[in-house]
Design a protein around this motif. Structure first.
Motif, PDB file in Angstrom:
ATOM      1  N   GLY A  11      -4.313 -10.923  -2.940  1.00 55.16           N
ATOM      2  CA  GLY A  11      -5.582 -11.643  -2.996  1.00 55.16           C
ATOM      3  C   GLY A  11      -6.220 -11.522  -4.366  1.00 55.16           C
ATOM      4  N   ILE A  12      -7.023 -12.520  -4.718  1.00 58.28           N
ATOM      5  CA  ILE A  12      -7.708 -12.551  -6.002  1.00 58.28           C
ATOM      6  C   ILE A  12      -9.185 -12.773  -5.729  1.00 58.28           C
ATOM      7  N   GLU A  13     -10.037 -11.992  -6.372  1.00 56.96           N
ATOM      8  CA  GLU A  13     -11.476 -12.100  -6.158  1.00 56.96           C
ATOM      9  C   GLU A  13     -12.148 -12.677  -7.398  1.00 56.96           C
ATOM     10  N   PHE A  14     -13.104 -13.562  -7.191  1.00 56.78           N
ATOM     11  CA  PHE A  14     -13.870 -14.154  -8.279  1.00 56.78           C
ATOM     12  C   PHE A  14     -15.349 -13.930  -8.013  1.00 56.78           C
ATOM     13  N   SER A  15     -16.124 -13.623  -9.061  1.00 55.79           N
ATOM     14  CA  SER A  15     -17.558 -13.456  -8.917  1.00 55.79           C
ATOM     15  C   SER A  15     -18.197 -13.444 -10.299  1.00 55.79           C
ATOM     16  N   SER A  16     -19.267 -14.191 -10.445  1.00 53.94           N
ATOM     17  CA  SER A  16     -19.958 -14.219 -11.738  1.00 53.94           C
ATOM     18  C   SER A  16     -20.786 -12.964 -11.972  1.00 53.94           C
ATOM     19  N   THR A  17     -20.978 -12.146 -10.940  1.00 52.74           N
ATOM     20  CA  THR A  17     -21.754 -10.917 -11.104  1.00 52.74           C
ATOM     21  C   THR A  17     -20.890  -9.659 -10.980  1.00 52.74           C
ATOM     22  N   ARG A  73      -3.739 -19.125 -13.284  1.00 52.56           N
ATOM     23  CA  ARG A  73      -4.452 -18.312 -12.303  1.00 52.56           C
ATOM     24  C   ARG A  73      -3.436 -17.577 -11.430  1.00 52.56           C
ATOM     25  N   PRO A  74      -3.591 -16.262 -11.257  1.00 51.33           N
ATOM     26  CA  PRO A  74      -2.663 -15.520 -10.390  1.00 51.33           C
ATOM     27  C   PRO A  74      -2.705 -16.055  -8.961  1.00 51.33           C
ATOM     28  N   ALA A  75      -1.618 -15.848  -8.257  1.00 53.75           N
ATOM     29  CA  ALA A  75      -1.506 -16.310  -6.874  1.00 53.75           C
ATOM     30  C   ALA A  75      -0.887 -15.212  -6.024  1.00 53.75           C
ATOM     31  N   VAL A  76      -1.086 -15.310  -4.734  1.00 52.42           N
ATOM     32  CA  VAL A  76      -0.449 -14.391  -3.801  1.00 52.42           C
ATOM     33  C   VAL A  76       1.059 -14.458  -4.020  1.00 52.42           C
ATOM     34  N   GLY A  77       1.688 -13.305  -4.120  1.00 40.66           N
ATOM     35  CA  GLY A  77       3.128 -13.242  -4.367  1.00 40.66           C
ATOM     36  C   GLY A  77       3.472 -12.897  -5.805  1.00 40.66           C
ATOM     37  N   ASP A  78       2.498 -12.995  -6.725  1.00 37.40           N
ATOM     38  CA  ASP A  78       2.741 -12.566  -8.094  1.00 37.40           C
ATOM     39  C   ASP A  78       2.886 -11.049  -8.107  1.00 37.40           C
ATOM     40  N   LEU A  79       3.371 -10.508  -9.204  1.00 40.13           N
ATOM     41  CA  LEU A  79       3.637  -9.073  -9.295  1.00 40.13           C
ATOM     42  C   LEU A  79       2.825  -8.424 -10.406  1.00 40.13           C
ATOM     43  N   VAL A  80       2.451  -7.163 -10.171  1.00 34.62           N
ATOM     44  CA  VAL A  80       1.791  -6.320 -11.162  1.00 34.62           C
ATOM     45  C   VAL A  80       2.671  -5.091 -11.339  1.00 34.62           C
ATOM     46  N   GLU A  81       3.056  -4.799 -12.576  1.00 33.71           N
ATOM     47  CA  GLU A  81       3.831  -3.595 -12.859  1.00 33.71           C
ATOM     48  C   GLU A  81       3.053  -2.715 -13.814  1.00 33.71           C
ATOM     49  N   VAL A  82       2.958  -1.436 -13.484  1.00 31.10           N
ATOM     50  CA  VAL A  82       2.290  -0.478 -14.355  1.00 31.10           C
ATOM     51  C   VAL A  82       3.292  -0.023 -15.404  1.00 31.10           C
ATOM     52  N   SER A  83       2.989  -0.290 -16.678  1.00 31.36           N
ATOM     53  CA  SER A  83       3.912   0.083 -17.751  1.00 31.36           C
ATOM     54  C   SER A  83       3.487   1.349 -18.484  1.00 31.36           C
ATOM     55  N   ALA A  84       2.204   1.724 -18.380  1.00 31.43           N
ATOM     56  CA  ALA A  84       1.726   2.965 -19.002  1.00 31.43           C
ATOM     57  C   ALA A  84       0.518   3.461 -18.226  1.00 31.43           C
ATOM     58  N   SER A  85       0.390   4.791 -18.142  1.00 27.92           N
ATOM     59  CA  SER A  85      -0.734   5.395 -17.439  1.00 27.92           C
ATOM     60  C   SER A  85      -0.854   6.859 -17.846  1.00 27.92           C
ATOM     61  N   PRO A  86      -2.079   7.403 -17.878  1.00 27.73           N
ATOM     62  CA  PRO A  86      -2.216   8.838 -18.089  1.00 27.73           C
ATOM     63  C   PRO A  86      -1.547   9.636 -16.960  1.00 27.73           C
ATOM     64  N   ASP A  87      -1.414   9.035 -15.785  1.00 27.40           N
ATOM     65  CA  ASP A  87      -0.700   9.647 -14.664  1.00 27.40           C
ATOM     66  C   ASP A  87       0.735   9.111 -14.692  1.00 27.40           C
ATOM     67  N   ALA A  88       1.653   9.888 -15.247  1.00 20.54           N
ATOM     68  CA  ALA A  88       3.039   9.438 -15.444  1.00 20.54           C
ATOM     69  C   ALA A  88       3.704   8.989 -14.151  1.00 20.54           C
ATOM     70  N   ARG A  89       3.212   9.464 -12.994  1.00 19.15           N
ATOM     71  CA  ARG A  89       3.809   9.068 -11.709  1.00 19.15           C
ATOM     72  C   ARG A  89       3.558   7.606 -11.387  1.00 19.15           C
ATOM     73  N   MET A  90       2.556   6.996 -12.037  1.00 21.36           N
ATOM     74  CA  MET A  90       2.245   5.589 -11.774  1.00 21.36           C
ATOM     75  C   MET A  90       3.118   4.632 -12.573  1.00 21.36           C
TER      76      MET A  90
END
Length: 135
Positions: free
Chosen positions: A117-123, A91-108
């Motif tokens: 923060g991580i959100e959970f919801s069954s709906t 399960r991800p936790a605060v302090g983990d990292l997300v890196e964008v490796s590909a995007s239609p917007d090359a600037r990203m």
């Protein structure tokens, strides 16, 4: 299938259609230097997820300026949406990292975000993770 389940299935398919970026979600390794031997004992990063996502700036984010290590940085908030049924190794936790490796917007490409923060919801139609850009 109930009307709710049908609506959620349709919503989740629609949400996946908006997930045009490819990201890598990981936990950074721990830095450790052994002064007795003079060797680096740092641990490798732990990969949690790699695949499609939607990376979207939060509309109300103003870009708060803060001081970090005597350098001014601007914090910008993002929402990272992964497919609702995503399985992760941990399960991800605060302090983990997300890196964008590909995007239609090359600037990203190369954008690095810290999980706040991580959100959970069954709906929910996607699994949403709050993150910030600290540049």
């Amino acid at each position: 299938m109930s009307a709710l389940e049908a609506a959620l299935t349709a919503g989740r398919l629609a949400a996946e259609g908006l997930q045009r970026e490819t990201v890598r979600l990981y936990r950074p390794g721990t830095a450790a230097f052994d002064w007795d031997t003079g060797t680096d004992g740092s641990s490798a990063p732990l990969a949690l997820y790699s695949g499609p996502a939607r990376v979207k700036p939060v509309a109300r984010s103003r870009g708060e300026e803060v001081e970090a290590g005597e350098v001014n940085v601007t914090l910008r908030e993002y929402t990272v949406s992964l497919p609702w049924g995503t399985d992760v190794s941990e399960r991800p936790a605060v302090g983990d990292l997300v890196e964008v490796s590909a995007s239609p917007d090359a600037r990203m490409v190369g954008l690095r975000l810290w999980v706040t923060g991580i959100e959970f919801s069954s709906t929910a139609t996607a699994w949403r993770i709050s993150a910030e850009d600290r540049s």
